[in-house]
Design an enzyme around this catalytic site. Structure first.
Site, short mmCIF file in Angstrom:
data_model
loop_
_atom_site.label_atom_id
_atom_site.label_comp_id
_atom_site.label_asym_id
_atom_site.label_seq_id
_atom_site.Cartn_x
_atom_site.Cartn_y
_atom_site.Cartn_z
N HIS A 1 125.13 46.80 -51.44
CA HIS A 1 124.08 46.03 -52.11
C HIS A 1 124.31 45.97 -53.62
O HIS A 1 123.37 45.73 -54.37
CB HIS A 1 122.71 46.67 -51.82
CG HIS A 1 122.36 46.66 -50.36
ND1 HIS A 1 122.30 47.81 -49.60
CD2 HIS A 1 122.09 45.64 -49.51
CE1 HIS A 1 121.97 47.49 -48.35
NE2 HIS A 1 121.85 46.18 -48.27
N HIS A 2 125.54 46.22 -54.06
CA HIS A 2 125.76 46.23 -55.52
C HIS A 2 125.51 44.85 -56.11
O HIS A 2 125.23 44.71 -57.29
CB HIS A 2 127.16 46.73 -55.88
CG HIS A 2 128.26 45.75 -55.56
ND1 HIS A 2 128.66 45.48 -54.27
CD2 HIS A 2 129.02 44.97 -56.36
CE1 HIS A 2 129.63 44.57 -54.31
NE2 HIS A 2 129.86 44.25 -55.56
N LYS B 1 126.65 39.25 -47.76
CA LYS B 1 127.21 38.03 -47.19
C LYS B 1 128.30 38.36 -46.19
O LYS B 1 129.12 39.25 -46.42
CB LYS B 1 127.81 37.20 -48.35
CG LYS B 1 128.28 35.84 -47.97
CD LYS B 1 127.16 34.83 -48.00
CE LYS B 1 127.55 33.49 -47.38
NZ LYS B 1 127.55 33.56 -45.90
N ASP C 1 135.65 36.93 -57.00
CA ASP C 1 134.51 36.75 -57.91
C ASP C 1 133.37 35.95 -57.30
O ASP C 1 132.83 35.04 -57.94
CB ASP C 1 134.98 36.08 -59.22
CG ASP C 1 135.83 37.02 -60.05
OD1 ASP C 1 135.53 38.22 -60.07
OD2 ASP C 1 136.81 36.55 -60.66
N LYS D 1 128.08 41.92 -42.33
CA LYS D 1 128.68 41.30 -41.13
C LYS D 1 127.76 41.55 -39.95
O LYS D 1 127.11 42.59 -39.86
CB LYS D 1 130.05 41.92 -40.82
CG LYS D 1 130.94 41.05 -39.99
CD LYS D 1 131.45 39.88 -40.81
CE LYS D 1 132.66 39.20 -40.25
NZ LYS D 1 133.43 38.56 -41.33
N SER E 1 131.36 29.16 -48.86
CA SER E 1 130.00 29.57 -48.49
C SER E 1 129.15 29.76 -49.75
O SER E 1 127.97 29.41 -49.79
CB SER E 1 130.02 30.89 -47.72
OG SER E 1 130.26 30.67 -46.36
N1 GLU Z 1 133.45 35.06 -41.55
C1 GLU Z 1 134.11 34.66 -42.74
C2 GLU Z 1 134.88 35.82 -43.34
O1 GLU Z 1 135.19 36.77 -42.68
C3 GLU Z 1 133.19 33.96 -43.72
C4 GLU Z 1 132.08 34.75 -44.29
C5 GLU Z 1 131.10 33.95 -45.12
O2 GLU Z 1 131.33 32.80 -45.41
O3 GLU Z 1 130.07 34.55 -45.47
O4 GLU Z 1 135.27 35.79 -44.48
#
Ligand code: GLU
Length: 483
Positions: free
Chosen positions: A76-77, A82, A111, A118, A374
């Site tokens: 959580h830094h 994501k 960056d 995940k 993303s």
């Molecule tokens: N699943 C992809 C990865 O391992 C994309 C992750 C994303 O876009 O949040 O990098």
């Protein structure tokens, strides 16, 4: 670590010994050992902050099935956390933790201002109808909402193995219908279809990013000299493992860049042709037959993974983790391995490859294109405007005024076609691809600075880890958590 298991577990969330998680941690430790950060700080960077393990009932084929699923938030830094959501029978708590950790390191390398996360559901998506998959996905999303494991400011999933834009649209729709007063609700997930808040270029992004990373390496004269290779892609033979979203796009862009694709490997067999495989024709064959095998433009090999050991310059494992292990590593003939998948090489195999002089280009850099785009999608969702909408026409006007001035001063004029090319303003896809290209090039050079400039760094993965850990350590320092 907060592990929240409900009662009535179908089986343990832990699979026991997990070589993937062990590999990720071993790679981290190797880099940490040559860094000067305090041990406590390194321990915190390495630790997985939280994992939510859930089981929920879903109505499947007239009965009730208990589904097992996870979401890990490794760090959580920076917020939100994501990372993708995987649907596969291999999913367990440790796999999800390993993948979440890689997301933390990956975001820092390129960056992208996110922590790593995940998710995974232990199902074989091929065994379910579309309606069943939708029910599973929506229920999983509800569970995440209930425990605050999803949200544009909290944790933002994306596609991974076994999922794609369709699943992301179900997640976005479920979130939007349950969290009514969040104006940024669409930013709760990325990799959505463009009509539902997605960004142009996201689907191809991981493969495109992989292409940029490989192109940068083969155009690096110093590196090519070290590997006793010529620069450029035109004399490079490539083998790709995996013909899903990442493998297909990687093969397509590498072929367009001049490389020869001599082998493609899938779970049910491989196809090889030393003269080259036409990627688009293979894609058409796959769409029609549901398999790459039997493709007329190449020879089919039943034992697909044996092709990992075939002669080539560049090997791209773009399927699942732990594909190159101590059993097959001594037989690998490639000179460069570009990790399209997450964790395709075990930490036991890597020293064998490095000893053979193979350049291993690490996952956290090579496959980061997906999360880079993303990030752009999330920015688009938060700003509620399509990239290029405000400036495209203005830029076109400016360019036209320059062209007209030059024409007036020189007395020469351009054709209409030339004008159209020169004066074209950037649309969303142009901007996304250009941002991705710039990010991959900048990251390559930042990693190579450690690789070439630090005598304690002996391989590219360690260089990427050092780069990543330094940046994460820096954010803890600015947060005032560590001195
Ligand atoms: N699943 C992809 C990865 O391992 C994309 C992750 C994303 O876009 O949040 O990098």
């Amino acid at each position: 670590m907060a592990s929240k298991a409900k009662t009535g577990a179908a089986s343990s969330p832990f699979a026991g010994h997990n070589p993937f998680l062990e590999s990720v941690n071993a790679y981290f430790d190797k880099a940490a050992a040559i860094m000067d950060h305090p041990k406590g700080l390194l321990d915190q960077i390495r630790a997985c902050n939280s994992v939510y393990y859930m089981q929920f009932p879903v109505r499947i084929k007239g009965g009730i099935q208990v589904i097992q699923a996870w979401r890990a938030e490794h760090s959580h830094h920076k917020l939100p956390t994501k990372g993708g959501i995987r649907y596969a029978m291999t999913v367990d708590q440790e796999e999800v933790q390993a993948l979440a950790a890689l997301m933390t390191y990956k975001c820092a390398v390129v960056d992208v201002p996110f922590g790593g996360g995940k998710g995974g559901i232990r199902i074989d998506p091929k065994q379910y109808t579309t309606e069943e998959l939708e029910r599973i996905t929506r229920r999983y999303t509800v569970e995440l909402i209930k425990k605050n494991f999803i949200g544009p400011a909290v944790d933002v999933p994306a596609p991974d193995y076994g999922t794609g834009p369709r699943e992301m649209s179900w997640i976005a729709d479920t979130y939007q219908s349950m969290v009514k007063d969040d104006i940024n609700a669409l930013g709760c997930v990325t990799g959505k279809p463009v009509g539902q808040g997605g960004v142009r270029g996201r689907t191809a992004a991981t493969g495109r990013g992989l292409f940029f990373s490989v192109r940068e390496a083969v155009n690096d004269p110093k590196l090519m000299k070290k590997l006793k290779m010529t620069t450029g892609l035109s004399d490079k033979r490539v083998i790709v493992q995996g013909f899903g979203n990442v493998g297909y796009h990687a093969a397509k862009f590498l072929q367009e860049g001049g490389a020869t694709i001599v082998g493609i490997i899938e779970w049910d067999g491989a196809v090889v042709n030393p003269k080259g495989i036409d990627v688009e024709s293979l894609k058409a064959h796959h769409a029609k037959k549901g398999s790459i095998t039997g493709f007329a433009g190449a020879k089919t090999i039943k034992e697909g993974n044996s092709v990992l050991e075939h002669d080539c310059e560049i090997l791209v494992p773009a399927a699942l983790e732990s594909q190159i292990h101590k059993g097959n590593a001594p037989k690998i003939k490639a000179k460069i391995i570009a990790e399209g998948a997450n964790g395709p090489i075990t930490s036991e195999a890597e020293p064998i490859l490095l000893k053979k002089g193979i350049l291993v280009m690490p996952d956290m850099f090579v496959n980061a294109g997906g999360v880079v785009v993303s990030y752009f999608e999330w920015l688009k969702n938060l700003s509620h405007v399509r990239f290029g909408r405000m400036d495209k026409r203005f830029d076109e006007g400016s360019s036209l005024r320059i062209i007209e001035t030059v024409e007036r001063l020189t007395g020469k004029s351009l054709t209409l076609a030339e004008r159209a090319v020169i004066a074209r303003g950037a649309d969303e896809e142009d901007l996304v691809n250009s941002g991705l290209e710039d990010t991959m090039i900048m990251s390559y050079h930042a990693i190579m600075e450690h690789f070439n400039g630090n005598p304690r760094v002996k391989d590219m993965r360690t260089a990427a880890f050092v780069n990543s850990i330094d940046k994460i350590a820096q954010s803890y320092a600015t947060l005032g958590i560590f001195p």
